[in-house]
Design an enzyme around this catalytic site. Structure first.
Site, PDB file in Angstrom:
ATOM      1  N   CYS A   2     105.449 -45.218  60.881  1.00 22.25           N
ATOM      2  CA  CYS A   2     104.112 -44.642  60.956  1.00 22.25           C
ATOM      3  C   CYS A   2     103.097 -45.661  61.433  1.00 22.25           C
ATOM      4  O   CYS A   2     103.364 -46.857  61.495  1.00 22.25           O
ATOM      5  CB  CYS A   2     103.664 -44.157  59.577  1.00 22.25           C
ATOM      6  SG  CYS A   2     104.501 -42.695  58.980  1.00 22.25           S
ATOM      7  N   ASP A 101     112.851 -41.729  52.768  1.00 24.42           N
ATOM      8  CA  ASP A 101     112.775 -43.033  52.115  1.00 24.42           C
ATOM      9  C   ASP A 101     111.356 -43.300  51.605  1.00 24.42           C
ATOM     10  O   ASP A 101     111.159 -44.127  50.712  1.00 24.42           O
ATOM     11  CB  ASP A 101     113.245 -44.151  53.043  1.00 24.42           C
ATOM     12  CG  ASP A 101     112.448 -44.251  54.331  1.00 24.42           C
ATOM     13  OD1 ASP A 101     111.916 -43.225  54.782  1.00 24.42           O
ATOM     14  OD2 ASP A 101     112.374 -45.355  54.904  1.00 24.42           O
ATOM     15  N   SER A 365     118.014 -54.143  68.609  1.00 25.16           N
ATOM     16  CA  SER A 365     117.755 -55.258  69.515  1.00 25.16           C
ATOM     17  C   SER A 365     118.373 -56.528  68.949  1.00 25.16           C
ATOM     18  O   SER A 365     118.767 -56.582  67.778  1.00 25.16           O
ATOM     19  CB  SER A 365     116.248 -55.450  69.728  1.00 25.16           C
ATOM     20  OG  SER A 365     115.690 -56.196  68.662  1.00 25.16           O
ATOM     21  N   GLY A 366     118.407 -57.564  69.782  1.00 22.72           N
ATOM     22  CA  GLY A 366     118.954 -58.850  69.351  1.00 22.72           C
ATOM     23  C   GLY A 366     117.901 -59.847  68.937  1.00 22.72           C
ATOM     24  O   GLY A 366     118.203 -61.039  68.783  1.00 22.72           O
TER      25      GLY A 366
END
Length: 639
Positions: A2, A101, A365-366
């Site tokens: 959000c 969650d 992502s790394g």
């Protein structure tokens, strides 16, 4: 995921900010295109813009209030172990109304208070209002993956996910010259400062409690990096590899938790390739995305991404742009920034995020691997300085030559000359000053010269020295160590550049970017590894390379290290340069009074000749000017 904002009024005057809450929410609309909500009760107002990823139904929209009506939350982020936490809470007799969650975080806070933060595995920034006690509680995740700005005066406390929300809520629009000076060097403003006086960023691992007009800050998590951890040092190297693989497998698995499609960025570098290798085992139809440049071969890495995608059989999308096509993303990207941020690779991440958003809402992502395992060129350079070998001595002795040869980022040889010159300059400095030189894109003298004479003293005074000292506090001139440099990078570069970049560019395009390397168990493990497991000889990220070598194409391990960069110099050619001229026109610079007119004229001439260093310095000024016109002067952009 959000965008959040809020107001806690301490006086009748402070209540005026409530009238702007809907407008502040609108500024954050790109962060949450799926739903919007407002909550106003007494002196408190909360706003949310939602990107629905877990528990996507309307019942999970925010702000969310518990069944008693006492606690209300606005929450930005994901807690990946929320299902296990939910089971524990249900076993304690707590009922749930949603599958989100968000409700788990709310109920966990109700039950455990501040201690709940230590049980949450993920990234987040959130605010919870306790109507009975009239207390507002705010917290930010361990490593600063999700942003949170705040401001307090005698009448109100304001907060938001982006600086633009606070500007809309009415904070003073006064540029912090010390922040500007640091920004010109680094291309970003390090927390806890912002580009505006009085507006702060909540530090990673920190929380705030606002009660009766007073703000109390507390540290709920202290990074293990730079500490005296010895558990992994006693492990044989082979066992270190086994543990690293197990922890990363768990981190990737948890970060694939979503009720929407999950993909992955694949740059063709080691870090993203490792993440994709682990994710592809869990999802054989994994969608991967890479970006390349058709007319700038030096910056194009798609061939390596293609090799990885083929070996791992991913559903691969390749976005290849000409310089002209890349320019088309320039203005939309600049418009998405409500605080100056001039890491030029953000433009590439913006373009890649837009392409990925057509197919997924979440990407892996790394990011984080370079800071944890020693992947930057400066880490290898620091290793060579500490080793004090013949090669380091020779490069330093030949600095008279490097300073005279052409240098830039636009070709292999010119880039090597640039690196040799920076190495030689840094090798003669103390550990702290060397780190600062290698962390910046222009020197203190160059950045200071860009400011008008009347602003230089304020920008570079006692406050600047204090902030710089805090940012290099990990380093010790008496006993320099590579792990201390990695600690500094995690606090400075990772928390203020890399994570800010992926959050801003992902959210600008309605996607969430997750980095498994920043799972706190992975970070703790990496921080306790000896430096020899990370950089040895000429090998960077040694343990990462050797642990996953058999799972990836051999070509990846023969290629030179390269960052995710864009052909910045080429962007200033032709129509783009003409469009940007008004932002750096003599008239505008003179009226503004921030920059030195003579220095800006000289810089523009250098950019016109194609110098990559000048292009980087100029980009920082252009980004600031675009922001200043839009957010400080509140004028429509000429572009």
């Amino acid at each position: 995921m959000c965008g959040i904002a809020g107001v806690f009024a301490f006086s009748e005057k402070g209540l005026e900010a409530h009238r702007q809450l809907a407008a502040a929410s609108a500024v954050l609309a790109h962060r949450g295109p799926d739903a919007a909500g407002l909550f106003v009760k007494g002196r408190v107002g909360l706003a949310s813009r939602r990107l629905a990823i877990i528990g996507t139904g309307k019942e999970s929209d925010q702000p969310m209030t518990d069944s008693t009506g006492r606690f209300t939350i606005v929450y930005n982020g994901e807690v990946f172990n929320y299902k296990a936490l939910r089971k524990d809470l249900q076993a304690a007799g707590i009922d749930f109304r949603t599958d989100s969650d968000t409700e788990v975080v709310l109920q966990l806070f109700k039950k455990e208070g501040t201690d709940c933060l230590k049980r949450m595995r993920g990234f987040f920034s959130f605010a919870i209002y306790d109507a009975a006690e009239e207390v507002l509680f705010l917290a930010r995740d361990r490593y600063g993956e999700k942003p949170l700005y705040y401001y307090k005066d005698a009448d109100r406390f304001l907060f938001g996910s982006e600086l633009g929300a606070l500007i809309t809520l009415g904070v003073p629009r006064e540029v912090d010259l010390t922040s500007l000076y640091q920004y010109l060097q680094l291309t970003y403003v390090p927390a806890p400062a912002s580009m505006l006086q009085g507006v702060k960023k909540l530090l990673p691992g920190h929380a705030l409690q606002v009660r009766a007009g007073r703000v109390q800050e507390q540290v709920w998590f202290r990074s293990p990096l730079g500490g005296d951890l010895t558990t992994q040092k006693s492990l044989p190297y082979a066992q270190q590899q086994v543990k690293l693989q197990r922890l990363l497998e768990q981190a990737v698995q948890q970060r694939m938790t979503a009720d929407v499609p999950v993909g992955a960025f694949l740059s063709g570098g080691l870090d993203s390739s490792v993440v994709v290798a682990l994710a592809a085992k869990l999802n054989p139809q994994l969608q991967t995305f890479s970006l390349g440049f058709t007319d700038s071969p030096y910056f194009d890495e798609t061939q390596y991404a293609r090799l990885v995608a083929k070996k791992l059989a991913t559903n691969h999308t390749e976005v290849r742009l000409s310089t002209q096509q890349l320019q088309e993303y320039l203005l939309p990207m600049l418009r998405s920034l409500s605080e100056p941020f001039a890491d030029s690779s953000a433009l590439a991440v913006y373009a890649l995020s837009q392409a990925a958003s057509q197919q997924v809402k979440v990407v892996l992502s790394g990011d984080g691997a370079d800071e944890l395992f020693g992947g930057y060129n400066k880490h290898l350079a620091e290793h060579r300085v500490l080793e004090a070998g013949l090669g380091a001595t020779a490069v330093t002795a030949l600095d008279f030559l490097w300073s005279r040869l052409p240098s830039s980022r636009n070709s292999f040889m010119a880039n090597k000359v640039r690196q040799f010159h920076r190495f030689a300059a840094g090798a003669r400095l103390s550990a702290q000053e060397r780190y600062w030189l290698w962390a910046t894109w222009q020197t203190e003298a160059e950045a200071l010269a860009l400011l008008s004479e009347r602003n230089r003293l304020e920008a570079s005074g006692r406050l600047y020295r204090a902030r710089k000292g805090r940012l290099t506090a990990c380093l010790d001139n008496a006993s320099p160590d590579l792990n201390k440099v990695l600690c500094a990078d995690t606090h400075l570069v990772l928390g203020n550049d890399m994570l800010v970049k992926i959050d801003l560019m992902g959210m600008a395009n309605g996607i969430e970017i997750r980095s498994p390397f920043l799972d706190h168990k992975v970070v703790k493990f990496a921080g306790a590894l000896p430096a020899a497991s990370k950089v040895a000889g000429t090998v960077q990220k040694k343990i990462l390379r050797e642990t996953f070598r058999q799972q990836l194409p051999e070509e990846l391990f023969k290629r030179p290290k390269k960052g995710f960069e864009v052909p910045l110099s080429a962007l200033w050619q032709g129509d783009t340069m003409a469009l940007l001229q008004e932002l750096v026109s003599d008239e505008f610079i003179a009226d503004q009074g921030i920059f030195d007119l003579h220095q800006l004229r000289q810089l523009k001439r250098q950019v016109a000749t194609g110098g990559s260093h000048a292009a980087t310095r100029f980009w920082a000024v252009v980004v600031f000017q675009f922001w200043y016109r839009k957010w400080i002067l509140n004028e429509p952009s000429p572009l």
